[in-house]
Motif scaffolding. Sequence first.
Motif, mmCIF file in Angstrom:
data_model
loop_
_atom_site.group_PDB
_atom_site.id
_atom_site.type_symbol
_atom_site.label_atom_id
_atom_site.label_comp_id
_atom_site.label_asym_id
_atom_site.label_seq_id
_atom_site.Cartn_x
_atom_site.Cartn_y
_atom_site.Cartn_z
ATOM 1 N N SER A 17 22.759 -7.644 -1.348
ATOM 2 C CA SER A 17 21.923 -6.979 -0.346
ATOM 3 C C SER A 17 20.686 -7.815 -0.076
ATOM 4 C CB SER A 17 21.518 -5.572 -0.812
ATOM 5 O OG SER A 17 20.577 -5.651 -1.860
ATOM 6 N N MET A 18 20.016 -7.511 1.026
ATOM 7 C CA MET A 18 18.708 -8.092 1.355
ATOM 8 C C MET A 18 17.772 -6.936 1.683
ATOM 9 S SD MET A 18 16.089 -8.982 3.475
ATOM 10 C CE MET A 18 16.667 -8.475 5.085
ATOM 11 N N ILE A 19 16.672 -6.854 0.943
ATOM 12 C CA ILE A 19 15.682 -5.809 1.174
ATOM 13 C C ILE A 19 14.359 -6.453 1.551
ATOM 14 C CG2 ILE A 19 14.891 -5.663 -1.229
ATOM 15 C CD1 ILE A 19 14.793 -2.575 -0.814
ATOM 16 N N ASP A 20 13.639 -5.809 2.445
ATOM 17 C CA ASP A 20 12.354 -6.363 2.880
ATOM 18 C C ASP A 20 11.442 -5.218 3.315
ATOM 19 O OD1 ASP A 20 10.326 -8.067 3.685
ATOM 20 O OD2 ASP A 20 11.177 -8.337 5.688
ATOM 21 N N LYS A 21 10.504 -4.888 2.470
ATOM 22 C CA LYS A 21 9.505 -3.877 2.798
ATOM 23 C C LYS A 21 8.348 -4.015 1.815
ATOM 24 C CE LYS A 21 8.934 1.037 3.900
ATOM 25 N NZ LYS A 21 8.819 0.880 5.365
ATOM 26 N N ILE A 22 7.129 -4.009 2.328
ATOM 27 C CA ILE A 22 5.961 -4.136 1.468
ATOM 28 C C ILE A 22 5.516 -2.742 1.025
ATOM 29 C CG2 ILE A 22 3.569 -4.914 1.310
ATOM 30 C CD1 ILE A 22 4.260 -7.032 3.424
ATOM 31 N N THR A 23 5.489 -2.531 -0.289
ATOM 32 C CA THR A 23 5.038 -1.255 -0.845
ATOM 33 C C THR A 23 4.031 -1.552 -1.959
ATOM 34 O OG1 THR A 23 6.947 -1.262 -2.331
ATOM 35 C CG2 THR A 23 7.150 0.021 -0.325
ATOM 36 N N PRO A 24 2.786 -1.815 -1.595
ATOM 37 C CA PRO A 24 1.787 -2.128 -2.621
ATOM 38 C C PRO A 24 1.464 -0.911 -3.486
ATOM 39 C CG PRO A 24 0.742 -1.884 -0.494
ATOM 40 C CD PRO A 24 2.213 -1.794 -0.252
ATOM 41 N N ASN A 77 1.276 -0.783 -17.699
ATOM 42 C CA ASN A 77 0.489 -1.305 -16.575
ATOM 43 C C ASN A 77 1.204 -1.175 -15.232
ATOM 44 O OD1 ASN A 77 -2.117 -2.354 -16.028
ATOM 45 N ND2 ASN A 77 -1.234 -4.342 -15.544
ATOM 46 N N THR A 78 2.009 -0.133 -15.079
ATOM 47 C CA THR A 78 2.588 0.215 -13.783
ATOM 48 C C THR A 78 1.616 1.112 -13.041
ATOM 49 O OG1 THR A 78 4.841 0.133 -14.673
ATOM 50 C CG2 THR A 78 4.521 1.344 -12.621
ATOM 51 N N TYR A 79 1.391 0.801 -11.771
ATOM 52 C CA TYR A 79 0.500 1.600 -10.934
ATOM 53 C C TYR A 79 1.348 2.507 -10.053
ATOM 54 C CZ TYR A 79 -3.444 -1.390 -12.247
ATOM 55 O OH TYR A 79 -4.421 -2.048 -12.947
ATOM 56 N N THR A 80 1.182 3.792 -10.210
ATOM 57 C CA THR A 80 1.962 4.738 -9.422
ATOM 58 C C THR A 80 1.116 5.971 -9.142
ATOM 59 O OG1 THR A 80 4.093 5.877 -9.291
ATOM 60 C CG2 THR A 80 3.020 5.846 -11.449
ATOM 61 N N ALA A 81 1.710 6.941 -8.467
ATOM 62 C CA ALA A 81 1.004 8.164 -8.085
ATOM 63 C C ALA A 81 2.043 9.132 -7.539
ATOM 64 C CB ALA A 81 -0.066 7.874 -7.024
ATOM 65 N N PRO A 82 1.673 10.380 -7.292
ATOM 66 C CA PRO A 82 2.604 11.288 -6.600
ATOM 67 C C PRO A 82 2.814 10.906 -5.137
ATOM 68 C CG PRO A 82 0.926 12.504 -7.815
ATOM 69 C CD PRO A 82 0.481 11.082 -7.776
ATOM 70 N N PHE A 83 2.033 9.945 -4.640
ATOM 71 C CA PHE A 83 2.245 9.436 -3.285
ATOM 72 C C PHE A 83 2.505 7.939 -3.356
ATOM 73 C CE2 PHE A 83 -2.277 8.719 -3.976
ATOM 74 C CZ PHE A 83 -2.521 7.492 -3.393
ATOM 75 N N VAL A 84 3.129 7.412 -2.311
ATOM 76 C CA VAL A 84 3.376 5.979 -2.210
ATOM 77 C C VAL A 84 3.029 5.542 -0.802
ATOM 78 C CG1 VAL A 84 5.812 6.423 -1.710
ATOM 79 C CG2 VAL A 84 5.112 4.143 -2.415
ATOM 80 N N ASN A 85 2.283 4.432 -0.685
ATOM 81 C CA ASN A 85 1.944 3.917 0.646
ATOM 82 C C ASN A 85 2.733 2.644 0.928
ATOM 83 O OD1 ASN A 85 -1.044 3.698 -1.073
ATOM 84 N ND2 ASN A 85 0.122 1.825 -0.748
ATOM 85 N N SER A 86 3.146 2.504 2.198
ATOM 86 C CA SER A 86 3.977 1.356 2.560
ATOM 87 C C SER A 86 3.761 0.996 4.019
ATOM 88 C CB SER A 86 5.464 1.678 2.332
ATOM 89 O OG SER A 86 5.895 2.673 3.243
ATOM 90 N N GLU A 87 4.234 -0.189 4.390
ATOM 91 C CA GLU A 87 4.205 -0.602 5.782
ATOM 92 C C GLU A 87 5.297 0.129 6.559
ATOM 93 O OE1 GLU A 87 5.385 -4.596 6.673
ATOM 94 O OE2 GLU A 87 6.840 -4.684 5.043
ATOM 95 N N GLU A 88 5.182 0.098 7.887
ATOM 96 C CA GLU A 88 6.154 0.813 8.714
ATOM 97 C C GLU A 88 7.485 0.091 8.839
ATOM 98 O OE1 GLU A 88 5.081 0.697 13.067
ATOM 99 O OE2 GLU A 88 3.349 -0.381 12.293
ATOM 100 N N THR A 89 7.479 -1.232 8.779
ATOM 101 C CA THR A 89 8.693 -2.014 8.977
ATOM 102 C C THR A 89 9.468 -2.141 7.671
ATOM 103 O OG1 THR A 89 7.498 -3.297 10.640
ATOM 104 C CG2 THR A 89 9.586 -4.190 9.884
ATOM 105 N N GLY A 90 10.770 -2.069 7.746
ATOM 106 C CA GLY A 90 11.593 -2.265 6.563
ATOM 107 C C GLY A 90 13.015 -2.621 6.959
ATOM 108 N N TYR A 91 13.653 -3.467 6.161
ATOM 109 C CA TYR A 91 15.031 -3.874 6.409
ATOM 110 C C TYR A 91 15.822 -3.761 5.106
ATOM 111 C CZ TYR A 91 12.886 -6.195 10.463
ATOM 112 O OH TYR A 91 12.173 -6.474 11.599
ATOM 113 N N LEU A 92 17.015 -3.225 5.200
ATOM 114 C CA LEU A 92 17.937 -3.210 4.071
ATOM 115 C C LEU A 92 19.331 -3.482 4.626
ATOM 116 C CD1 LEU A 92 18.613 -2.860 1.124
ATOM 117 C CD2 LEU A 92 18.588 -0.383 1.432
#
Length: 535
Positions: A243-250, A276-291
Amino acid sequence: MKLLDLQKTVSPEWEKKGYQLPSYDREAVKKATKEEPAWVHFGAGNIFRAFPAAKLQEILDSGSYGKGVVVAESFDHEIITKAYQPYDGLSLSVVLKADGTIEKIVVGSVVESLVADPSFPDDYARLTEIFENPSLQMVSFTITEKGYSLVNGKGEKLPGVEEGMTAGPGAQSHLMGRIASLCYSRFKKGGAPLALASMDNCSHNGDKLKAGVMAFVDAWRAAGRVEEDFARYMQEKVSFPWSMIDKITPRPDGKVKEMLVQDGFEDTELIVTSRNTYTAPFVNSEETGYLVIEDDFPNGRPPLEKAGILFTDRETVDKVEKMKVCTCLNPLHTALAVYGCMLGYTSIHDEMEDRELSALIETMCYREGMTVVVNPGVIDPREFADAVLKLRLPNPFMPDTPQRIACDTSQKLPIRFGETIKAYQAQAGLDPKDLTLVPLVLAGWCRYLMGVDDEGKPFEQSPDPRLAECRAHVQGIALGHTGDVHGALEPLLSDSSIFAVNLYEAGLGEKVEGMFAELAAGPGAIRATLKKYLP
């Protein structure tokens, strides 16, 4: 406004504040999934929630599918115990758009969350039960490339690997051993087919997953710990699609948290685990994504194509990967990283406001890269690049830094730039000597190795396994150097393990030397050199 409140009476505040809520009967989806699970995902990080889980949500909302996904985590147990289970798997996806607007979507497609570790016996027993169920179709992974490796940087087996290979199926410490053991349980319960699908951001990811799992299977078979039929089952009835995945999820962003708090949304705790994993009950990401996924699922699969995920053949997946990594995204990232560090930037978005830097990557992409771009057919390269340059990199909400992207640059140069040079060598009518901006980036990296910025001030270079070795070549060159640089740079520029080619044999060695000398001429020389070579 709390996520668990959605299991009771839904306050009108959610709609009033612009939150999209699940429109399906989540309890019915939970029940159907419990009885006949179809999809398990390993790797409970941000990209899973922001992308595959969010895409499944779209299908559930459409009413065309009725099962959720079970998420499992083997590396960082606290992601499950702190970010999933306290919220019944519900999360908030915050999509940050380049035009400054945001989408807030409550994702409920994750209906069960498990710690994939035998030290959590109840969770692991449930995971085994799921693998034994013939209804299971797909097991997917976002565990990072190193999650598949059985050895360290020195080639030595990681702790627990040798013991696991000797012991046979059962309580394994490495995830690849656990997956092999779970597949053995499935084999013993009738051996229904299965797809093990990596969704990690690395080339030929299915082969990496297969190598890790099959190393255990083959060791067990050779030691007589499993039947020959099990090894045959793994080869004939279990697939490992690419597969090829492309999405920024800081990592969850503090500014996003502030926006949510102003809405009255209360589940905004920023969680930092002991690993040292950074997480939360929410996740922010960019609008564009490819899978894009190789369509090789011997027991069927969820209809993810209904949410825009592309299923195709292996050759096309490979072409999409090359389009992205060699031309339309990754080389642009590296160019911004190298020059951004030397020009004092700490934000990719801010770099896109810089006239020279934005011109550098646009011209390199459209004029030099697109000439030899691999066109996969299912995605138009120019449209992909347009999204990168107009929506993704300029997005003010995406807190990415040149310093992060500059990590491991010596490992990235061969595929991100060397493949373009080789394509110019191979294609009739083209000559690498005609390239200008690709060698300018390579010269920029050599200048980066000096460790001083365009004002002559030292800066901290990002981690890179070959940094010390490469930096040694420019150690004797100071800012303002006017002598010959060939003696210093020749061993570096002729190293095909870094550039994929000997740059002198490709006709670019002397050009890179000259550009490096210009970039190192003194304070302000980097900016002046960029202006000289850019339209």
